[in-house]
Design a protein around this motif. Structure first.
Motif, PDB file in Angstrom:
ATOM      1  N   THR A 113     -11.684 -13.188 -45.043  1.00 38.25           N
ATOM      2  CA  THR A 113     -12.861 -14.055 -44.949  1.00 38.25           C
ATOM      3  C   THR A 113     -14.002 -13.280 -44.299  1.00 38.25           C
ATOM      4  OG1 THR A 113     -12.316 -14.888 -42.753  1.00 38.25           O
ATOM      5  CG2 THR A 113     -11.389 -16.094 -44.665  1.00 38.25           C
ATOM      6  N   ALA A 114     -15.218 -13.747 -44.518  1.00 40.73           N
ATOM      7  CA  ALA A 114     -16.380 -13.117 -43.894  1.00 40.73           C
ATOM      8  C   ALA A 114     -16.255 -13.169 -42.376  1.00 40.73           C
ATOM      9  CB  ALA A 114     -17.658 -13.805 -44.358  1.00 40.73           C
ATOM     10  N   GLY A 115     -15.709 -14.264 -41.870  1.00 35.29           N
ATOM     11  CA  GLY A 115     -15.513 -14.389 -40.425  1.00 35.29           C
ATOM     12  C   GLY A 115     -14.560 -13.345 -39.878  1.00 35.29           C
ATOM     13  N   ARG A 116     -13.487 -13.093 -40.598  1.00 32.29           N
ATOM     14  CA  ARG A 116     -12.509 -12.089 -40.145  1.00 32.29           C
ATOM     15  C   ARG A 116     -13.109 -10.689 -40.207  1.00 32.29           C
ATOM     16  NH1 ARG A 116      -9.557 -10.330 -36.527  1.00 32.29           N
ATOM     17  NH2 ARG A 116      -7.795  -9.066 -37.153  1.00 32.29           N
ATOM     18  N   LEU A 162     -16.205  -9.937 -39.815  1.00 33.57           N
ATOM     19  CA  LEU A 162     -17.121  -9.859 -38.683  1.00 33.57           C
ATOM     20  C   LEU A 162     -16.351  -9.615 -37.382  1.00 33.57           C
ATOM     21  CD1 LEU A 162     -20.009 -10.033 -37.642  1.00 33.57           C
ATOM     22  CD2 LEU A 162     -19.732 -12.519 -37.505  1.00 33.57           C
ATOM     23  N   GLU A 163     -15.225 -10.294 -37.209  1.00 37.11           N
ATOM     24  CA  GLU A 163     -14.383 -10.068 -36.018  1.00 37.11           C
ATOM     25  C   GLU A 163     -13.950  -8.610 -35.924  1.00 37.11           C
ATOM     26  OE1 GLU A 163     -10.980 -12.656 -35.139  1.00 37.11           O
ATOM     27  OE2 GLU A 163     -11.876 -14.078 -36.548  1.00 37.11           O
ATOM     28  N   TRP A 171     -15.342  -5.980 -37.260  1.00 35.61           N
ATOM     29  CA  TRP A 171     -16.495  -5.132 -36.961  1.00 35.61           C
ATOM     30  C   TRP A 171     -16.850  -5.223 -35.477  1.00 35.61           C
ATOM     31  CZ3 TRP A 171     -18.874  -1.012 -38.116  1.00 35.61           C
ATOM     32  CH2 TRP A 171     -20.130  -0.747 -37.581  1.00 35.61           C
ATOM     33  N   ARG A 172     -16.841  -6.435 -34.932  1.00 32.66           N
ATOM     34  CA  ARG A 172     -17.174  -6.607 -33.516  1.00 32.66           C
ATOM     35  C   ARG A 172     -16.169  -5.907 -32.609  1.00 32.66           C
ATOM     36  NH1 ARG A 172     -19.095 -12.926 -33.736  1.00 32.66           N
ATOM     37  NH2 ARG A 172     -21.251 -12.485 -34.329  1.00 32.66           N
TER      38      ARG A 172
END
Length: 105
Positions: free
Chosen positions: A11-14, A16-17, A19-20
């Motif tokens: 998912t896009a959220g995962r 992003l996680e 990357w962070r």
């Protein structure tokens, strides 16, 4: 490269996680490699199970070129890695563009 029969999209959220989590790594090349390998650790599957259990395991197995191809395939929707990746792994002279032309003939 180990056998992979599925590239499971994240998912896009995962993404992003991941990357962070990698953002704190100072060296840009190391940051990109580790972020990409973490994505592939979650995406690469064989018979429904993860192919790689650790970053070190994935980094020891995959070349930069293989990682790039897997990530490109994943960005195009995932699924099975496709015959061109299997042929490239066995034959470095394999031409995927020519393969696609002949496949369509």
């Amino acid at each position: 490269m180990r056998e992979i029969d599925e590239l499971r999209g994240l998912t896009a959220g995962r993404l992003l996680e991941l990357w962070r989590e990698a953002r704190g790594i100072g060296d840009p090349l190391e940051r990109v490699l580790l972020c990409n390998v973490r994505i592939l650790m979650e995406a690469c599957r064989f018979q429904g199970k993860r192919v790689y259990g650790s970053e070190a395991e994935a980094l020891a197995d995959l070349t930069g070129r293989e990682m790039e191809r897997l990530l490109r395939r994943l960005s195009e929707g995932g699924g099975a890695p496709g015959p061109e990746m299997e042929a490239e792994a066995k034959n470095p002279g394999f031409d995927p563009a020519r393969f696609r032309v002949l496949e369509g003939a």
